[in-house]
Each structure stands twice: as C-alpha cells, then as structure tokens.
Design a protein around this motif. Sequence first.
Motif, short mmCIF file in Angstrom:
data_model
loop_
_atom_site.label_atom_id
_atom_site.label_comp_id
_atom_site.label_asym_id
_atom_site.label_seq_id
_atom_site.Cartn_x
_atom_site.Cartn_y
_atom_site.Cartn_z
N LYS A 1 27.39 33.70 7.27
CA LYS A 1 27.58 32.54 8.14
C LYS A 1 27.00 31.27 7.53
CE LYS A 1 29.87 33.89 11.69
NZ LYS A 1 31.14 33.22 12.02
N GLY A 2 26.45 31.39 6.33
CA GLY A 2 25.86 30.22 5.70
C GLY A 2 24.50 29.92 6.31
N SER A 3 23.90 28.85 5.81
CA SER A 3 22.56 28.53 6.28
C SER A 3 22.67 27.72 7.57
CB SER A 3 21.85 27.72 5.19
OG SER A 3 20.50 27.62 5.49
N PRO A 4 22.02 28.17 8.65
CA PRO A 4 22.07 27.41 9.90
C PRO A 4 21.15 26.19 9.83
CG PRO A 4 20.69 29.34 10.16
CD PRO A 4 21.25 29.41 8.77
N GLN A 5 21.26 25.32 10.83
CA GLN A 5 20.33 24.19 10.94
C GLN A 5 19.37 24.46 12.08
OE1 GLN A 5 23.32 20.90 11.01
NE2 GLN A 5 22.17 20.24 9.21
N LEU A 6 18.24 23.78 12.03
CA LEU A 6 17.14 24.11 12.95
C LEU A 6 16.88 23.03 13.99
CD1 LEU A 6 14.76 26.18 13.37
CD2 LEU A 6 13.36 24.54 12.10
N ILE A 7 16.74 23.46 15.26
CA ILE A 7 16.20 22.59 16.31
C ILE A 7 14.82 23.11 16.66
CG2 ILE A 7 16.43 21.78 18.69
CD1 ILE A 7 19.43 22.33 18.51
N LEU A 8 13.83 22.25 16.57
CA LEU A 8 12.48 22.64 16.98
C LEU A 8 12.25 22.05 18.37
CD1 LEU A 8 9.82 23.98 16.39
CD2 LEU A 8 9.11 21.91 15.17
N ASN A 9 12.11 22.92 19.35
CA ASN A 9 12.03 22.50 20.76
C ASN A 9 10.61 22.68 21.30
OD1 ASN A 9 12.91 21.65 23.32
ND2 ASN A 9 13.45 23.74 23.93
N ARG A 10 10.22 21.82 22.21
CA ARG A 10 8.94 21.87 22.93
C ARG A 10 7.75 21.56 22.05
NH1 ARG A 10 9.41 26.04 27.86
NH2 ARG A 10 8.00 24.47 28.64
N LEU A 11 7.93 20.64 21.10
CA LEU A 11 6.79 20.24 20.29
C LEU A 11 5.90 19.33 21.12
CD1 LEU A 11 5.93 20.53 17.20
CD2 LEU A 11 6.53 18.12 17.08
N ASN A 12 4.61 19.57 21.04
CA ASN A 12 3.64 18.75 21.76
C ASN A 12 2.75 18.05 20.73
OD1 ASN A 12 1.33 17.83 23.06
ND2 ASN A 12 1.46 19.44 24.63
N PRO A 13 3.05 16.78 20.42
CA PRO A 13 2.36 16.11 19.31
C PRO A 13 0.84 16.09 19.50
CG PRO A 13 4.23 14.81 20.06
CD PRO A 13 4.07 15.92 21.05
N ALA A 14 0.37 15.99 20.74
CA ALA A 14 -1.08 15.97 20.97
C ALA A 14 -1.70 17.29 20.55
CB ALA A 14 -1.38 15.67 22.43
N MET A 15 -1.01 18.37 20.87
CA MET A 15 -1.54 19.68 20.49
C MET A 15 -1.49 19.90 18.99
SD MET A 15 -0.26 22.33 23.42
CE MET A 15 -1.05 23.77 22.71
N VAL A 16 -0.44 19.39 18.37
CA VAL A 16 -0.34 19.53 16.91
C VAL A 16 -1.50 18.79 16.26
CG1 VAL A 16 1.01 18.99 14.85
CG2 VAL A 16 2.16 19.78 16.92
N LYS A 17 -1.79 17.61 16.79
CA LYS A 17 -2.87 16.80 16.23
C LYS A 17 -4.20 17.55 16.29
CE LYS A 17 -2.04 12.27 15.98
NZ LYS A 17 -1.42 11.20 16.76
#
Lengths: 263, 226
Positions: A165-181
């Motif tokens: 099917k080839g390489s799919p593309q990615l959706i990253l959902n529910r990112l919380n920038p404060a938590m990443v920080k």
Amino acid sequence: MTAKVVTITSGKGGVGKTTAVANLAVALAADGAKVVCIDGDIGLRNLDVVMGLENRIVYDIVDIIEGRCRLRQAMIRDKRLPELYLIPAAQTRDKTAVSPSDMIRVCKELRQEVDWVLIDSPAGIERGFKNSIAAADSVLVITNPEVSAVRDADRVIGILEAEGKGSPQLILNRLNPAMVKKHDMLSAEDVLDLLAIKLIGVVPEDSGVIVGTNRGNPVALDPKSRAGQAFRNIARRMKGEEVPFLDLEAGDGLWSKLFGRKS
Amino acid sequence: MADPNSLISIKGLRDGLLVTLGNAPWEELRGALMEQIAARQSFFQGARVALDVGAQIFHVNDLSELRDTLSERGINLWAVVSESPTTEQTSQLLGLATRISKPRPQEITQAASAESGQQTSLFIGRTLRSGTRIEFGGHVTVLGDINPGAEVIAGGNVIVWGRIRGAVHAGANGDPSSAVCGLDVSAAQMRIAGEVVEAPDQAELRNPQKISVVDGRARFESWSAE
Ligand SMILES: Nc1ncnc2c1ncn2[C@@H]1O[C@H](COP(=O)(O)OP(=O)(O)O)[C@@H](O)[C@H]1O
Ligand SMILES: [Mg+2]
C-alpha cells in the motif's frame, strides 16, 4: 470525476479515527469538494453520531453489498453541506458481512460520482481493517503521543508496507504542547523519529473536539477552533497544497526533522 | 478431492497444535483444512496453531488471508514452518514465528560450526517495525532500526546499522561468543546466549556499541575503528 479513496486507520482504538474522518470530510466539503465518507466499523457504527446524522439512516453499507438498495439510496446527505454524504455501517451485523472485494466494488462505483471517499477503519489489524484498506489509494495513519498508540501505528505501517500500500502519512492527534514542554508527553519529533513516515498534520488536544463529537458538530466547521484549524490544514495538504504547520505543531526540533536538517 | 485426512495431519504440541500439510495444490489443502476445522470445532476453538507448509510458496496476501480466516474461527496462527525462503520471509513480515521449538543447545552449536564454512548470514535492508520477528540460525545484519515490539533472534551475531529499540537475542542457540552491535542501544532489550544484558550508564549507549559476554558478564565496548 475520479475520486481519491483515503482510509484513516490506527491499530489502536480511541485515538481519533472517526473524529478525523468526520472533520476532514467537512473540511473538504466546505471547500467545495464532493465527499463521501464510509463508516467501516461494522457492528460498532458511530461516524453517523459524530456527524450528527444518526436519525437519517435508512440503509447501510451491508444493504448496498447485499443488493437491498442502490448506492445512492444509502448515501445520507449532510444537513449542513450539500456535497457531503455518509454511507453508514450496519449496526446489527459483524465485519464478516463485508469482504475486501465488496469494498473495492463499492468504491469503484463511487469514484465516478465524487471527489473524495474517506473510509473510517475499525481498530485492530484483522478482517475489518483489511476491508477498510482494500480500496484505498492512500492511507492516513493516526496516532496519539503515547507509547502504546505509537507502537500500534508502527505495526500497522509495517503491514501496509508489506501489503504494497506504499508508505502512509501520519496524523498526530491530541498533542498537548504544555505537557510536551514538561517532558510528560512524547513530542511530535519523538513520534516521527520512530515511525519515520511523512507527517501530514498535528491536531492539539482540545476539549472542543469532545463537545463537537457529542453534538454531532465537527470542530472543523468552527472557524475559531485550533483543532478545527489543524483539520482544515490537513484537508488542504491532502489536496496537495503547501500549508505551513501551526506553531503548536512545531515542537523543538520538529522543523529540522521536517526539513531534513540535524538540530 | 482426495481424502482430507491424507492431506492434513494434526499433532498435539506442548503448547498447541501442529498442522502439517501434505503434498497437493494449496486450494485443495486449504479446503481440507477448513473441512477439518469445521468438523472439529471445539477441538480447534481457541487453539494456538503452528502450520508446517512444506515447500508451499506463500505470499503476504495468501498468508494474511489464512490467518484472518483462522482467527475468525477462534484459531491463533502463531507460526509457519516452511522449506521455502519466500514463505519464511512472508511469515516474518507478518510477525509469525518460523520455528516451533528451539533445538537443544548442543545440537545448535554443532550446527553452527558445521555451517561456518557456508553462507550463514541473513541481510535485512530495512527497519523492522513492531510485530516483526526474525529468527535465523546464523548471523543477522540489519540496515535500519529495530523498533520497539520487533524481535531478532539469531544463532550467531546481530549487527545493526541503526538503533536497537526492540528485542535482540544473539547466540540464541547457546553460543556465548556471539555479539550484538548497534549504533544506539540505549533502549535495547538484549540477550546473548543465556545471559540477559543489563544496560549500564545510558548516555554511553547512544554511541555505537559492541556488546559481548565475558566470564558470564556483559561487556560494552565502543564500536568504532581505533
Ligand atoms: N484532538 C482531540 N482533543 C480532544 N479529544 C479528542 C481529540 N480527538 C479525539 N478526541 C476524543 O477521543 C475520543 C475517541 O475518538 P474517536 O474518533 O472515536 O476514536 P477512534 O475512532 O479512533 O476509536 C472521542 O471522545 C473524541 O471526542
Ligand atoms: Mg471509531
């Protein structure tokens, strides 16, 4: 017309497949395209609820496949956007009521009628998943910044590659920038680093999404919603437009990743 | 159609069933297998099945279709044993095991030394994603990462030109002189022969490392030209 058939899948449940299908569908249709979404989660249908169309259902995809109605009759027209349709899943059947070749046949017919066919996939990697990807021209894998969701996404990507099917593309959902920080959450960079596929968008964690889900009003219709904006951007990228990533999408180091430079 | 009993033989293993296919076209074998399963539903229900397919060649579509069909009948296909390298590769891609029981350590050491003059190396030119399991009697070289949830089990050395974040077992047949090499092993789960490798100081391990076992203890060395 020759529609593009795009499947949204994840491996893990609850990461936002149905939400993404509803939002990308309204975003594409609001932009003038003719769009059909198919609920591929036979037996656990809910795309109709998220789109606010549950009380309009008469026929479903299994009725089409088993010849009880024509394709047109099972296409429910959206109440807001005249060029948006839903083909609901059957609630009282299971995934064995549909085969991969059924999906290919239905999509072949739809290709002549519309611009986009978006298919919502069930969780897992078995029959229902196989059905949902059988007709896809391209696949979007959606995940959350969580170790278990990312691992399932990785597994699904491996299967898609093995099935040609080839390489799919990615959706990253529910990112919380404060938590990443605070280093309490995987960053977009961490996720991309592992999955090593092309990113098509990052959607922030946003309580408006849940409210929208419950009211049958996808946030992509709300011009002020950040998550809605993220979905609208993904829809434009699906059409091949170059759309800059939102600030929140670009955590530290993500830009270098996207543009292939070392940080 | 031939008698299904001559096409399919079923044997109990310690932890499941071994189904061995006879010599016939796949369509016929498949029919016979499905017949057996239908006739002995309660016997098969919930079973872990290993399938010995002999020289049959399977591509990804056939094998994943079979696995789905079996799983719909409550049967868990976990291994496919085959003489065909194509089929072995297919099974590995689908994350199925390709061996059902490890030979005893002695046998393996012997096999390894007997093979040492021949080609006993497997090269994999891509990243191994979650769910992939590679099992090979000789050395394994990977040009790519080993992601979390992927496994490489090798009779000999495992050389990875990439990050190891999954599980790697070198010298799996009991050979303690085997080594693991990787560009970043900070998140690796490693075993060498019978030893579980405990990773020390994390920062070091982000640089290329060679890991071996000396006197029953793991030894980390920088993997570079000196
Ligand atoms: N970006 C987001 N922010 C907050 N909640 C979200 C977001 N995306 C999805 N959700 C919520 O997560 C839950 C699961 O989403 P859903 O689309 O049904 O997942 P799936 O179809 O993958 O099982 C829903 O309650 C939905 O409203
Ligand atoms: Mg869903």
